[in-house]
Scaffold this active site. Sequence first.
Site, PDB file in Angstrom:
ATOM      1  CE  LYS A  43      33.342   5.957  15.969  1.00 54.68           C
ATOM      2  NZ  LYS A  43      34.159   6.539  17.032  1.00 54.68           N
ATOM      3  N   GLY A  44      33.445   6.939   9.204  1.00 51.92           N
ATOM      4  CA  GLY A  44      34.033   7.889   8.266  1.00 51.92           C
ATOM      5  C   GLY A  44      33.087   8.526   7.269  1.00 51.92           C
ATOM      6  CD  GLU A  99      33.621   2.426   2.704  1.00 45.78           C
ATOM      7  OE1 GLU A  99      33.477   3.320   3.560  1.00 45.78           O
ATOM      8  OE2 GLU A  99      34.380   1.465   2.866  1.00 45.78           O
ATOM      9  CG  ASP A 100      35.430   6.577   4.690  1.00 45.52           C
ATOM     10  OD1 ASP A 100      35.520   5.535   4.011  1.00 45.52           O
ATOM     11  OD2 ASP A 100      35.851   6.645   5.859  1.00 45.52           O
ATOM     12  CG  ASP A 103      43.780   3.914   1.168  1.00 43.98           C
ATOM     13  OD1 ASP A 103      43.955   4.713   0.250  1.00 43.98           O
ATOM     14  OD2 ASP A 103      44.213   4.094   2.309  1.00 43.98           O
ATOM     15  CB  VAL A 153      42.980  12.815   3.273  1.00 46.36           C
ATOM     16  CG1 VAL A 153      43.852  13.171   2.080  1.00 46.36           C
ATOM     17  CG2 VAL A 153      42.130  11.594   2.951  1.00 46.36           C
ATOM     18  CG  ASP A 159      39.750   8.283  12.295  1.00 46.35           C
ATOM     19  OD1 ASP A 159      39.551   7.702  11.209  1.00 46.35           O
ATOM     20  OD2 ASP A 159      40.179   7.700  13.304  1.00 46.35           O
ATOM     21  NE  ARG A 165      35.843   9.443  13.596  1.00 46.73           N
ATOM     22  CZ  ARG A 165      36.169   8.408  12.825  1.00 46.73           C
ATOM     23  NH1 ARG A 165      36.019   8.494  11.528  1.00 46.73           N
ATOM     24  NH2 ARG A 165      36.641   7.289  13.347  1.00 46.73           N
TER      25      ARG A 165
HETATM   26  P1  IMP Z   1      40.896  -0.023   2.457  1.00 50.82           P
HETATM   27  O1  IMP Z   1      40.356  -1.336   2.985  1.00 50.82           O
HETATM   28  O2  IMP Z   1      42.397  -0.043   2.349  1.00 50.82           O
HETATM   29  O3  IMP Z   1      40.249   0.400   1.164  1.00 50.82           O
HETATM   30  O4  IMP Z   1      40.646   1.062   3.573  1.00 50.82           O
HETATM   31  C1  IMP Z   1      39.472   1.694   3.706  1.00 50.82           C
HETATM   32  C2  IMP Z   1      39.272   2.306   5.070  1.00 50.82           C
HETATM   33  O5  IMP Z   1      40.504   2.727   5.711  1.00 50.82           O
HETATM   34  C3  IMP Z   1      38.466   3.563   4.883  1.00 50.82           C
HETATM   35  O6  IMP Z   1      37.081   3.292   4.930  1.00 50.82           O
HETATM   36  C4  IMP Z   1      38.959   4.452   6.019  1.00 50.82           C
HETATM   37  O7  IMP Z   1      38.204   4.182   7.184  1.00 50.82           O
HETATM   38  C5  IMP Z   1      40.395   4.039   6.245  1.00 50.82           C
HETATM   39  N1  IMP Z   1      41.307   4.933   5.492  1.00 50.82           N
HETATM   40  C6  IMP Z   1      41.992   4.629   4.380  1.00 50.82           C
HETATM   41  N2  IMP Z   1      42.724   5.700   3.946  1.00 50.82           N
HETATM   42  C7  IMP Z   1      42.489   6.699   4.818  1.00 50.82           C
HETATM   43  C8  IMP Z   1      42.952   8.082   4.899  1.00 50.82           C
HETATM   44  O8  IMP Z   1      43.730   8.614   4.081  1.00 50.82           O
HETATM   45  N3  IMP Z   1      42.457   8.793   5.963  1.00 50.82           N
HETATM   46  C9  IMP Z   1      41.602   8.271   6.890  1.00 50.82           C
HETATM   47  N4  IMP Z   1      41.154   6.996   6.824  1.00 50.82           N
HETATM   48  C10 IMP Z   1      41.588   6.213   5.815  1.00 50.82           C
END
Ligand code: IMP
Length: 177
Positions: A43-44, A99-100, A103, A153, A159, A165
Amino acid sequence: MKRQGVGEVMISEAELQKRIGELAKEIDADYKDKHPIMISVLKGAFYFVADLTRAISTPVNIDFLAISQMPGVSRDTGIVRISKDLDLSIAERHVIMVEDIIDTGLTLAYILQNLAPRRPKSLNVCVLLDNPARRLVELPIKYTGFHIPDRYVVGYGLDYKEEYRHLPYIAAFEKDE
Ligand code: IMP
């Protein structure tokens, strides 16, 4: 022990909207007459895709994916289950993944691997927040809203345990440690 809670505002509502306007101009220039499909992951990214698509003049289609963790499979594998698939076909279409936050990049890498065999004409990524400190896989990110330091964040769709959110800005969040 640190106190859990919402900390300083890192990106204000005005800064978000200004940067989204700039991204929209870039996308308009690159996708004029290409009628792209913008796909976002629930949902981000829902506020981001809502504001971005309204700032764009080029006609676009909008679709959503939802993912969930696989029971018993560690988050670090990046393997997720698509719990809501696209409604639209992306074959021979120009696709922009919205994408939101990225990471490690594992989630998005997995989604891109899933979408590529559907034969889109092109597949690019537009991300609001890039946290490069944690990146484990390289991704073809074409549009980036903001690079952020390595902090958790919340707000503007993001969230912590489904809370925060609705905040109209991006704020740092301290987790209990
Ligand atoms: P990744 O697979 O590590 O790139 O993670 C991506 C997903 O983790 C994002 O789409 C978010 O839903 C969640 N996420 C990663 N970092 C944060 C943060 O700082 N706050 C909230 N959600 C996060």
